[in-house]
Scaffold this active site. Structure first.
Site, PDB file in Angstrom:
ATOM      1  N   HIS A 263      -0.385   1.827  -2.691  1.00 38.69           N
ATOM      2  CA  HIS A 263      -0.100   0.510  -3.239  1.00 38.69           C
ATOM      3  C   HIS A 263      -1.098   0.090  -4.314  1.00 38.69           C
ATOM      4  O   HIS A 263      -0.729  -0.571  -5.279  1.00 38.69           O
ATOM      5  CB  HIS A 263      -0.102  -0.517  -2.102  1.00 38.69           C
ATOM      6  CG  HIS A 263       0.531  -1.819  -2.459  1.00 38.69           C
ATOM      7  ND1 HIS A 263       1.884  -1.947  -2.725  1.00 38.69           N
ATOM      8  CD2 HIS A 263       0.015  -3.072  -2.602  1.00 38.69           C
ATOM      9  CE1 HIS A 263       2.167  -3.205  -2.986  1.00 38.69           C
ATOM     10  NE2 HIS A 263       1.049  -3.912  -2.933  1.00 38.69           N
TER      11      HIS A 263
ATOM     12  N   SER B  66       3.859  -5.721  -6.940  1.00 44.16           N
ATOM     13  CA  SER B  66       4.138  -5.964  -5.529  1.00 44.16           C
ATOM     14  C   SER B  66       5.111  -7.139  -5.408  1.00 44.16           C
ATOM     15  O   SER B  66       6.227  -7.081  -5.915  1.00 44.16           O
ATOM     16  CB  SER B  66       2.837  -6.197  -4.772  1.00 44.16           C
ATOM     17  OG  SER B  66       3.038  -6.142  -3.378  1.00 44.16           O
TER      18      SER B  66
ATOM     19  N   ASP C 116       2.620   4.635  -0.868  1.00 44.84           N
ATOM     20  CA  ASP C 116       2.487   3.186  -0.709  1.00 44.84           C
ATOM     21  C   ASP C 116       2.919   2.757   0.690  1.00 44.84           C
ATOM     22  O   ASP C 116       4.022   3.060   1.141  1.00 44.84           O
ATOM     23  CB  ASP C 116       3.358   2.484  -1.757  1.00 44.84           C
ATOM     24  CG  ASP C 116       2.995   1.015  -1.928  1.00 44.84           C
ATOM     25  OD1 ASP C 116       2.553   0.391  -0.946  1.00 44.84           O
ATOM     26  OD2 ASP C 116       3.155   0.509  -3.046  1.00 44.84           O
TER      27      ASP C 116
END
Length: 710
Positions: free
Chosen positions: A682, A562, A647
């Site tokens: 995610h 991320s 995501d």
């Protein structure tokens, strides 16, 4: 004490020396995919950027799907020779986990609540027992049954009504963190037909057992911007009770531990605001606790006739604790309880009938402070490790002398501990089991070292490795980093990590600026126009580890996900020669374009973290480090990039575009792999064992680069 044999060490070193040759033989005839170039001109502040891969932003476009599938096919072929090894790693990791496991029970409102896992199953079963742990088990939710027919399943926000008869819960079956809330009658087992979509999944009950407050998300941006009041059986449209119109804020709602107040809040990176409503009158109007003032952060807890406020007011960078009455809640009425301290970050509080428990951080280490309300006692729980993680756990009950906390370290499995705040005796309720009979924590060493950054700041690094490793520069070392949002990656124990450590790897965490490991100033020094400190800190930590002969560039690996994936993208542009391999998971790498698009989920709420590129100064600064915009014709390390098609936080097209540009411009013949999980978001796979397959894929990539095949 079990030691690695000399022959094993020799074989590892020999295999590492041959790694590039072996890898190229296996994969040299496999041709990587080439993405079509469709130039799009992006103009901002008179600066024109040509984005050849902007077309990948078109979700569900058949050409996009085709490209992602071609990359997945290439990844499959390039890693085919590690397939058995991945399966072996997966089996090894799984074998350490107790499959028929359960949580430590906690007591709330007349019931003991327990979460358990069953052997061979991926998802938890939520249960409770009335009054006594010897009572009959009542199954609230069996997520294994609920997940049938779904490639992804996540249950969240379980919330029991005050009379214990109803449970509100949220379900996400797509992995975009968009939950549908429903209500289950716990007496009959019936799930009511009403569905509340586009929510965060969380909710809270009024004390009338029929009024439910929840937070809704904007269907386009996924920003949580509205709080609604839902009345069971009323047959009327849910009432909007709070609307956060500022698109840099997110709204939420919860009930105070005292059960007296429903609290609606809204926050941005720098500012917060709360409103309160007595839970006994859930049909009433919320009143603002303290109106927002830009830069004023605060959170509130209720006790007796007062509210306690954790805040950065009046320049309290590391926060202080204040108190005010229930009726006079604005800032001018706040009185100091615990003052601001330059060297101590005040992170959180837990309130009990007789005690105030304060979670602090000093010199990077967690501290738990216990104070009687009558000031007769004030002490800290004793922790003597050089690097560890300790934090308060589930402490829902108010009228108790027992504080539950958790402790673990890089070499020490997680323990859940009940601490008697009166007698100061403690009971270990559970220590994480490591199955397989091979783990002995005495076989491992952890330490904390301090690397010097270019500007003279000392950056802590936590390390763990097997005893007997020599600092000769030949050890493979995986350096993990994040460094954003003030999130601190504390040193924690991992059973899966043993698969690296037992094969000779050193594992390290760089506590770089952008996190709060060394307090709030450490975060402030790694954001906005100081963001590059995050990247240079990580590079300086890498150079330090090489200089101290923990490893060398031929054996150094980096990993981040991320915002940590942004970190990976930045450091490989800035110092690619430091690393033999890099894993970038769901990486946020197209920073300029994303931050200019307010329709993308989470963008507007991030301006205070990265800066708003509508401002030319921020535009130029972000562009100067944005990984996608700074890919150039140079050699890059071996890289594995992963993403999830659904995501909601980092859209799949960011890594897709980045990989396409890397393939176009990089001048080396090193491996570049890109894997899109077409069914997840995610956080990756939802099942506890499916998630291990993703770790096995990453570890096999790293071990293969070291020539370690088993």
């Amino acid at each position: 004490m079990k030691k690695i044999s000399v022959m094993l060490i020799i074989s590892i070193i020999f295999a590492a020396a041959c790694k590039n040759k072996n890898t190229s033989k296996v994969t040299e005839n496999i041709v990587p995919p080439v993405a079509d170039k469709k130039p799009t001109s992006l103009n901002k502040h008179g600066d024109i950027r040509i984005d050849d891969y902007f077309w990948m932003n078109e979700r569900d476009n058949p050409e996009v799907i085709d490209y992602l599938e071609r990359e997945n096919d290439y990844n499959e072929k390039m890693t085919a020779h590690t397939r058995e090894f991945q399966e072996s790693l997966f089996a090894e990791m799984k074998s350490r986990i107790k499959e028929d496991d359960e949580s430590v029970p906690y007591f709330y409102n007349g019931y003991w609540y327990i979460t358990r896992f069953e052997k061979g199953k991926d998802y938890p079963v939520y249960t409770r027992k009335k009054d006594s742990l010897d009572g009959r088990e009542e199954i609230l939710f069996d997520c294994n049954a609920m997940a049938e027919g779904h490639s992804f399943f996540q249950l969240g926000g379980i919330n029991i009504s005050p009379d214990n008869k109803l449970a509100a819960f949220g379900v996400d079956t797509v992995s975009r963190r968009i939950y549908t809330i429903r209500v289950k009658n716990l007496e009959t087992g019936e799930i009511y037909p009403a569905e509340i979509g586009n929510t965060t999944g969380g909710s809270t009950w009024g004390n009338d057992n029929k009024t439910l407050f929840y937070t809704a998300k904007d269907p386009q941006t996924l920003r949580s911007d509205r709080v609604y009041r839902h009345v069971l059986g009323a047959g009327q449209q849910d009432e909007l009770v709070y609307h956060e119109e500022d698109d840099t804020y997110n709204a939420f709602v919860y009930k105070s531990k005292s059960r007296k107040y429903i609290i609606a809040g809204s926050h941005s990176t720098l500012t917060s605001e709360y409103s309160v409503l007595e839970a006994d009158t859930p049909g009433g109007d919320f009143r603002v606790f303290q109106p927002r003032v830009r830069g004023l952060e605060y959170s509130i807890s209720h006790y007796g006739d007062s509210f306690y406020i954790l805040t950065n007011a009046d320049g309290a960078t590391n926060f202080k604790l204040m108190r005010t009455s229930e009726t006079e809640t604005q800032k001018e009425h706040w009185e100091e309880v615990l003052p601001h301290r330059e060297e101590v970050l005040l992170e959180d509080i837990d309130i009990f009938r007789d005690f105030l428990v304060v979670s602090e951080r000093s010199e990077g280490l967690n501290k738990i402070r216990v104070m009687r309300w009558d000031h007769s006692e004030d002490y800290y729980l004793p922790f003597d490790n050089e690097t560890y993680t300790a934090y308060t756990a589930t402490n829902i009950e108010f009228d108790t002398d027992i504080l539950r906390y958790r402790y673990n370290a890089l070499t020490t499995p997680l323990s859940t501990i009940d601490f008697n705040m009166v007698t100061r005796e403690q009971e270990v309720k559970k220590e994480q089991e490591v199955l397989g009979g091979k783990f002995d924590k005495d076989n491992y060493v952890s330490e904390r070292v301090w690397a010097e950054a270019g500007d003279g700041k000392k950056v802590p690094v936590s390390l763990v490795y097997r005893k007997g490793i020599k600092k000769d520069g030949k050890n493979p070392l995986l350096l993990y980093g994040y460094g954003s949002y003030g999130a601190t990656i504390d040193p924690y124990f991992s059973t899966v990590r043993l698969s690296l450590l037992d094969r000779g790897f050193i594992y390290a965490i760089a506590h770089i600026r952008g996190g709060e490991y060394l307090g709030r100033p450490w975060y402030e020094d790694g954001k906005l126009l100081k963001k590059k400190n995050t990247f240079t800190d990580f590079i300086d930590c890498s150079r330090f580890l090489i200089a101290e002969k923990y490893t060398s560039p031929e054996h150094l690996y980096a990993m981040g996900g991320s915002a940590g994936g942004l970190l990976m993208g930045a450091v490989v542009n800035m110092s690619p020669g430091l690393y033999n391999g890099v894993v970038a998971a769901v990486p946020f790498v197209d920073v300029v374009t994303t931050m200019l698009d307010e329709s993308i989920p989470l963008t507007t709420g991030e301006y205070d973290e990265w800066g708003n590129p509508d401002d030319k100064e921020y535009y130029n600064y972000i562009k100067s480090y944005s990984p996608y915009d700074n890919v150039k014709a140079q050699e890059y390390p071996n890289m594995l990039v992963t993403t999830g098609y659904h995501d909601s936080q980092v859209q799949y097209w960011e890594p897709a575009k980045w990989v396409a540009r890397l393939r176009e411009l990089k001048t080396d013949k090193n491996i570049l792999l890109f894997h899109t999980n077409m069914e997840t978001g995610h956080s990756g796979a939802s099942g506890r064992f499916d998630a291990l397959k993703e770790v096995a894929e990453e570890y096999a990539f790293l071990l293969d680069l070291e020539g370690i095949k088993e």
